[in-house]
Design an enzyme around this catalytic site. Structure first.
Site, short mmCIF file in Angstrom:
data_model
loop_
_atom_site.label_atom_id
_atom_site.label_comp_id
_atom_site.label_asym_id
_atom_site.label_seq_id
_atom_site.Cartn_x
_atom_site.Cartn_y
_atom_site.Cartn_z
NE ARG A 176 -8.55 29.81 16.48
CZ ARG A 176 -8.79 30.89 17.08
NH1 ARG A 176 -8.87 32.15 16.99
NH2 ARG A 176 -9.57 30.72 18.18
CE1 TYR A 213 -1.55 6.87 6.93
CE2 TYR A 213 -2.54 8.54 8.47
CZ TYR A 213 -1.39 9.12 7.38
OH TYR A 213 -0.84 9.66 6.74
CG ASP A 238 -10.29 7.30 7.47
OD1 ASP A 238 -11.32 7.41 6.88
OD2 ASP A 238 -8.99 6.94 8.71
CE LYS A 251 -4.32 10.15 1.46
NZ LYS A 251 -4.13 10.51 2.53
C1 LIG Z 1 -6.94 5.92 5.31
C2 LIG Z 1 -6.86 7.46 6.00
N1 LIG Z 1 -6.74 7.94 6.80
C3 LIG Z 1 -6.70 9.57 6.93
C4 LIG Z 1 -5.20 9.52 6.25
C5 LIG Z 1 -5.22 11.10 6.99
O1 LIG Z 1 -4.88 12.15 5.74
P1 LIG Z 1 -4.25 13.44 5.85
O2 LIG Z 1 -2.87 13.09 4.84
O3 LIG Z 1 -5.21 13.97 4.96
O4 LIG Z 1 -3.68 14.27 7.86
C6 LIG Z 1 -4.71 9.07 5.55
C7 LIG Z 1 -3.27 9.82 4.45
O5 LIG Z 1 -3.39 8.92 3.93
C8 LIG Z 1 -5.64 7.47 5.05
O6 LIG Z 1 -4.68 6.93 4.18
#
Ligand SMILES: Cc1ncc(COP(=O)(O)O)c(C=O)c1O
Length: 414
Positions: free
Chosen positions: A58, A111, A183, A208
């Protein structure tokens, strides 16, 4: 020598050398949860962090560790932790700095999952927030309060591809001793490295482009060793957000072609955007590579290329957006991005559905807005699909403006 390596070399080689026991060139998958120690002192040293090592699944895993070291290096960070989703990375990074009574400044279009975390979970645990248009640095400065303990931004933003000036925002944050979290999912370290611009923490949805094959949900936080250690021991470890060895391996495999893939995504997105600029059914186009994009010059300075996402607004709102999406033959209606397949989604009813409609509109997420993650297919095939699907909107609007003669006759009979 490693310091002079270009990105494509680094992405293949850094963080891993052929396995000492087997000579394996690609990273072995280690599924073990428990790890044995030569003596009690060694066990205690690893648990306390005095010695590098793995002690329990973990809190880390050798395959995952290779991934963490590679991403830390690519992002020019001290250390990284790989977690079970992008949201695990985002929530852990925020919780590393925020507790009851604190305040966080968040850029206004982000997001949808991050929006939910800040507004729902944050509020439940007594963490307040303000969504701010961070293209306006004065507004950002004014939003900072005494109890502001983090600034959180996304650039380019999801779904409107707004570009924020990371250097300037980092200067504001650094001057006040507030950590800046970025991000970097849309860009990857191949196109943008926020830590080099002054940010403190980078988060990724590795689901992604980093993995790039649509078969893993994962996230990464890159920060100082101290912050990563705190997240590992006190946040992700306690919440159980670890990533497993198999998925770490898949991301390591995907990463080897990151440069190749991202270059192709960018080139295809550029061609798609060029096609959409002239289309009569498109009333707004959001793509930082356009000279008309409000932060085009900043995008050229801050990013090495414009990324693979293009958003656009079709004429006729929700009905047109739905008709367009339903008509697509090659492009798939799907939530994710950064996959080999071109994916389309409707933010107002899909990724950003949970944001109340008035707020969504304030953020610029209209009912006609479409987000396209441009894939790795031949650009001409993607464009042909868009063209035939956009034609449907034209026909639909034509019918509304000039109903067919027999429909007019029927209407008058009734
Ligand atoms: C810019 C961005 N950050 C974070 C996330 C969240 O990622 P996850 O779906 O892997 O939790 C996404 C999901 O689409 C995203 O587009």
């Amino acid at each position: 020598m490693k310091d002079s390596w270009k990105f494509d070399t680094k992405v293949v080689h850094v963080g891993y050398q052929p396995d000492k026991c087997t000579g394996a060139v690609s990273q072995p998958i280690v599924p073990a949860v428990a790890y044995a120690f030569p003596n009690a002192d060694a066990a205690a040293a690893v648990v306390s962090g005095q010695m590098e090592g793995t002690f329990y699944g973990r809190y880390g895993n050798p395959t995952t560790r290779t991934l963490e070291l590679k991403i830390a290096e690519l992002e020019s960070g001290e250390d990284a932790i790989a977690l079970s989703s992008g949201m695990a990375a985002i929530s852990s990074a925020l919780l590393a700095f925020l507790q009851h009574g604190d305040h966080v400044v968040v850029t206004k279009d982000i997001y949808g999952g991050t929006y939910n975390f800040v507004t729902q979970m944050g509020s439940r645990f007594g963490i307040s927030h303000d969504f701010v248009d961070c293209t306006n640095l004065e507004a950002l400065e004014l939003s900072i309060r005494e109890n502001t303990k983090a600034i959180y931004v996304e650039t380019p933003s999801n779904p409107l591809l707004t570009i924020l000036d990371l250097k300037q925002i980092a200067m504001i944050a650094n001057a006040r001793g507030i950590p800046l979290i970025v991000d970097n999912t849309f860009m990857t370290p191949y196109l943008q490295r926020p830590l080099e611009l002054g940010a403190d923490v980078v988060v990724h949805s590795a689901t992604k482009y980093l993995n790039g094959h649509g078969d893993v949900v994962a996230g990464v936080v890159v920060a100082s060793s101290k912050v990563i250690e705190f997240i590992r021991k006190r946040i992700a470890g306690d919440l159980g957000q670890n990533l497993n060895a198999w998925e770490s391996f898949l991301i390591l495999r995907g990463l080897k072609t990151l440069g190749l893939r991202v270059r192709a995504h960018c080139e295809n997105a550029r061609e798609v955007a060029a096609f959409l600029t002239t289309h009569p059914q498109v009333q707004a186009l959001h793509y930082p590579g356009l000279m008309s994009h409000p932060q085009h010059e900043l995008a050229k300075q801050q990013m090495d290329n414009m990324g693979g996402v293009v958003s656009f607004e079709v004429k006729g709102g929700l009905e047109s957006a739905k008709a367009f999406m339903n008509q697509l033959k090659l492009i798939l209606i799907s939530f994710s991005l950064g996959d080999p397949e071109t994916l389309v989604q409707h933010p107002a009813t899909m990724t950003h559905f949970s944001i109340p409609p008035e707020e969504r509109l304030q953020f610029g997420i209209t009912d006609g807005l479409i987000r396209l993650s441009v894939g790795l297919e031949d650009a001409q095939d993607i464009i042909a699909d868009l063209q035939q699907a956009l034609a449907v909107i034209g026909e639909q609007m034509e019918q509304m403006e000039h109903p067919k003669m027999n429909e007019v006759v029927n209407a008058s009979v009734e």
